[in-house]
Design a protein around this motif. Sequence first.
Motif, PDB file in Angstrom:
ATOM      1  N   VAL A   1       0.819  -1.209   0.000  1.00 32.83           N
ATOM      2  CA  VAL A   1       0.000   0.000   0.000  1.00 32.83           C
ATOM      3  C   VAL A   1       0.854   1.261   0.000  1.00 32.83           C
ATOM      4  CG1 VAL A   1      -1.621   1.373   1.385  1.00 32.83           C
ATOM      5  CG2 VAL A   1      -2.012  -1.078   1.056  1.00 32.83           C
ATOM      6  N   TYR A   2       1.950   1.253   0.771  1.00 26.98           N
ATOM      7  CA  TYR A   2       2.699   2.483   0.996  1.00 26.98           C
ATOM      8  C   TYR A   2       3.789   2.763  -0.025  1.00 26.98           C
ATOM      9  CZ  TYR A   2       0.710   4.014   5.431  1.00 26.98           C
ATOM     10  OH  TYR A   2      -0.123   4.519   6.380  1.00 26.98           O
ATOM     11  N   SER A   3       4.367   1.766  -0.624  1.00 28.36           N
ATOM     12  CA  SER A   3       5.526   2.036  -1.480  1.00 28.36           C
ATOM     13  C   SER A   3       5.542   1.114  -2.684  1.00 28.36           C
ATOM     14  CB  SER A   3       6.833   1.864  -0.690  1.00 28.36           C
ATOM     15  OG  SER A   3       7.949   2.062  -1.528  1.00 28.36           O
ATOM     16  N   THR A   4       5.087   1.630  -3.818  1.00 30.80           N
ATOM     17  CA  THR A   4       5.114   0.820  -5.031  1.00 30.80           C
ATOM     18  C   THR A   4       6.542   0.561  -5.494  1.00 30.80           C
ATOM     19  OG1 THR A   4       4.848   2.838  -6.348  1.00 30.80           O
ATOM     20  CG2 THR A   4       2.852   1.613  -5.790  1.00 30.80           C
ATOM     21  N   SER A   5       7.429   1.546  -5.321  1.00 29.08           N
ATOM     22  CA  SER A   5       8.821   1.356  -5.752  1.00 29.08           C
ATOM     23  C   SER A   5       9.494   0.271  -4.932  1.00 29.08           C
ATOM     24  CB  SER A   5       9.600   2.676  -5.621  1.00 29.08           C
ATOM     25  OG  SER A   5       9.100   3.642  -6.501  1.00 29.08           O
ATOM     26  N   PHE A   6       9.315   0.332  -3.595  1.00 32.71           N
ATOM     27  CA  PHE A   6       9.920  -0.688  -2.763  1.00 32.71           C
ATOM     28  C   PHE A   6       9.292  -2.048  -3.041  1.00 32.71           C
ATOM     29  CE2 PHE A   6       9.912  -3.406   0.955  1.00 32.71           C
ATOM     30  CZ  PHE A   6      11.275  -3.535   1.166  1.00 32.71           C
ATOM     31  N   ALA A   7       7.971  -2.077  -3.204  1.00 38.83           N
ATOM     32  CA  ALA A   7       7.312  -3.353  -3.482  1.00 38.83           C
ATOM     33  C   ALA A   7       7.857  -3.982  -4.753  1.00 38.83           C
ATOM     34  CB  ALA A   7       5.805  -3.143  -3.587  1.00 38.83           C
ATOM     35  N   LEU A   8       8.132  -3.151  -5.767  1.00 38.26           N
ATOM     36  CA  LEU A   8       8.697  -3.665  -7.016  1.00 38.26           C
ATOM     37  C   LEU A   8      10.070  -4.261  -6.779  1.00 38.26           C
ATOM     38  CD1 LEU A   8       8.638  -3.910 -10.126  1.00 38.26           C
ATOM     39  CD2 LEU A   8       9.600  -1.596 -10.229  1.00 38.26           C
ATOM     40  N   ALA A   9      10.923  -3.535  -6.047  1.00 42.57           N
ATOM     41  CA  ALA A   9      12.261  -4.060  -5.773  1.00 42.57           C
ATOM     42  C   ALA A   9      12.200  -5.321  -4.926  1.00 42.57           C
ATOM     43  CB  ALA A   9      13.104  -2.991  -5.081  1.00 42.57           C
ATOM     44  N   ALA A  10      11.285  -5.354  -3.942  1.00 37.34           N
ATOM     45  CA  ALA A  10      11.196  -6.526  -3.058  1.00 37.34           C
ATOM     46  C   ALA A  10      10.827  -7.785  -3.822  1.00 37.34           C
ATOM     47  CB  ALA A  10      10.189  -6.256  -1.944  1.00 37.34           C
ATOM     48  N   ARG A  11      10.034  -7.633  -4.872  1.00 39.89           N
ATOM     49  CA  ARG A  11       9.662  -8.816  -5.659  1.00 39.89           C
ATOM     50  C   ARG A  11      10.861  -9.416  -6.370  1.00 39.89           C
ATOM     51  NH1 ARG A  11       5.437  -5.265  -7.584  1.00 39.89           N
ATOM     52  NH2 ARG A  11       3.609  -5.480  -6.240  1.00 39.89           N
ATOM     53  N   MET A  12      11.931  -8.647  -6.508  1.00 38.07           N
ATOM     54  CA  MET A  12      13.126  -9.143  -7.175  1.00 38.07           C
ATOM     55  C   MET A  12      14.053  -9.890  -6.216  1.00 38.07           C
ATOM     56  SD  MET A  12      13.877  -5.799  -9.544  1.00 38.07           S
ATOM     57  CE  MET A  12      15.206  -6.577 -10.461  1.00 38.07           C
ATOM     58  N   LEU A  13      13.763  -9.826  -4.928  1.00 37.19           N
ATOM     59  CA  LEU A  13      14.551 -10.584  -3.962  1.00 37.19           C
ATOM     60  C   LEU A  13      14.211 -12.065  -4.051  1.00 37.19           C
ATOM     61  CD1 LEU A  13      14.101  -8.214  -0.902  1.00 37.19           C
ATOM     62  CD2 LEU A  13      16.292  -8.706  -2.023  1.00 37.19           C
ATOM     63  N   GLY A  14      15.180 -12.911  -3.727  1.00 32.45           N
ATOM     64  CA  GLY A  14      14.911 -14.336  -3.679  1.00 32.45           C
ATOM     65  C   GLY A  14      13.968 -14.678  -2.527  1.00 32.45           C
TER      66      GLY A  14
ATOM     67  N   CYS B   1      20.126 -11.558  -3.706  1.00 29.08           N
ATOM     68  CA  CYS B   1      19.842 -10.182  -3.264  1.00 29.08           C
ATOM     69  C   CYS B   1      20.314  -9.134  -4.264  1.00 29.08           C
ATOM     70  CB  CYS B   1      20.533  -9.901  -1.922  1.00 29.08           C
ATOM     71  SG  CYS B   1      20.209 -11.108  -0.641  1.00 29.08           S
ATOM     72  N   ARG B   2      21.222  -9.513  -5.143  1.00 29.17           N
ATOM     73  CA  ARG B   2      21.915  -8.505  -5.947  1.00 29.17           C
ATOM     74  C   ARG B   2      20.992  -7.754  -6.888  1.00 29.17           C
ATOM     75  NH1 ARG B   2      26.675 -12.625  -7.679  1.00 29.17           N
ATOM     76  NH2 ARG B   2      27.532 -12.977  -5.577  1.00 29.17           N
ATOM     77  N   ARG B   3      20.062  -8.465  -7.552  1.00 33.64           N
ATOM     78  CA  ARG B   3      19.214  -7.788  -8.539  1.00 33.64           C
ATOM     79  C   ARG B   3      18.338  -6.724  -7.879  1.00 33.64           C
ATOM     80  NH1 ARG B   3      16.916 -12.899 -11.936  1.00 33.64           N
ATOM     81  NH2 ARG B   3      16.474 -13.585  -9.801  1.00 33.64           N
ATOM     82  N   ALA B   4      17.763  -7.048  -6.722  1.00 36.12           N
ATOM     83  CA  ALA B   4      16.887  -6.089  -6.046  1.00 36.12           C
ATOM     84  C   ALA B   4      17.676  -4.878  -5.552  1.00 36.12           C
ATOM     85  CB  ALA B   4      16.176  -6.760  -4.869  1.00 36.12           C
TER      86      ALA B   4
END
Length: 287
Positions: free
Chosen positions: A24-37, A234-237
């Motif tokens: 809800v609060y951070s679309t940018s962070f949510a996008l990066a978090a999806r790239m984490l393993g 972790c590197r890609r995120a």
Amino acid sequence: MTDRTGLALYDRAASQAAGGIIEVYSTSFALAARMLGPRVRAHVRHVYALVRIADEVVDGPAAQAGVDTAGRARILDGLEREVDAALADGFSANPVVHAFAGTARACGISADLTAPFFASMRTDLTTVVHDPASHDAYVYGSAEVVGLMCLAVFVNAGTTVPVRPAPDLVVGARRLGRAFQDVNFLRDRADDAALLGRDYLAIGDDHDRDRVLDGVDADLAAAAAVIGILPPDCRRAVTAAHDLFAALSRRLRSAPPDAARVRVPTSAKLAVAARAWLGGAPQGVRS
């Protein structure tokens, strides 16, 4: 204890609650978090959900609900006590705190990091104009320790006994967190002054603004130099997050000081994410 009432079910529910806060609060962070393993993804969401809730106690919703400064201080103190108790006990009736405590206990995050974080949050209730020393202390607690919490997750999630991250990674995590915070200060400067009466950077002229951006760029470069020695999942995120803030730094440098809040368009964010997903190295800040 059945599956419908057991700890594992509560753990899952708490994790989902923390994840919902981030979505809800951070679309940018949510996008990066999806790239984490998957080994680390939920843990990082737990960290950021607690950070978000603490920030909302200090600013915004709590004040809009009519809670005065003393009341917000009491709520923040109570939240820290909940965190400390959950770190010791392994349980909290607050789902976000419970999720964070599970991550902290698994990954070696202790009061050495949570205490300075809450100290910086308290600063927002008492300090409106920062000098260089108070800025550095605030940024350490509000951003650098968050980077260190994430680093603890990257290194220790899934291990039996948490270990201390390598010194180079510690420096990189701190500098990346500092760069993120100063970029946010720069682009939120007008709102911070108008809505909150705060000045984190003490910028008097364009020279001061360029000085802050030079520091951001140096911090981003130092962080980029160690992303390659992070665990592979972790590197890609981290690269995506780094490159997003590098893009913000470039846009801030080219924007007039009185420009509206600088943003990276969604199409550019997706391009940053795609490049990182394909294994691209962190991009330079002045390219």
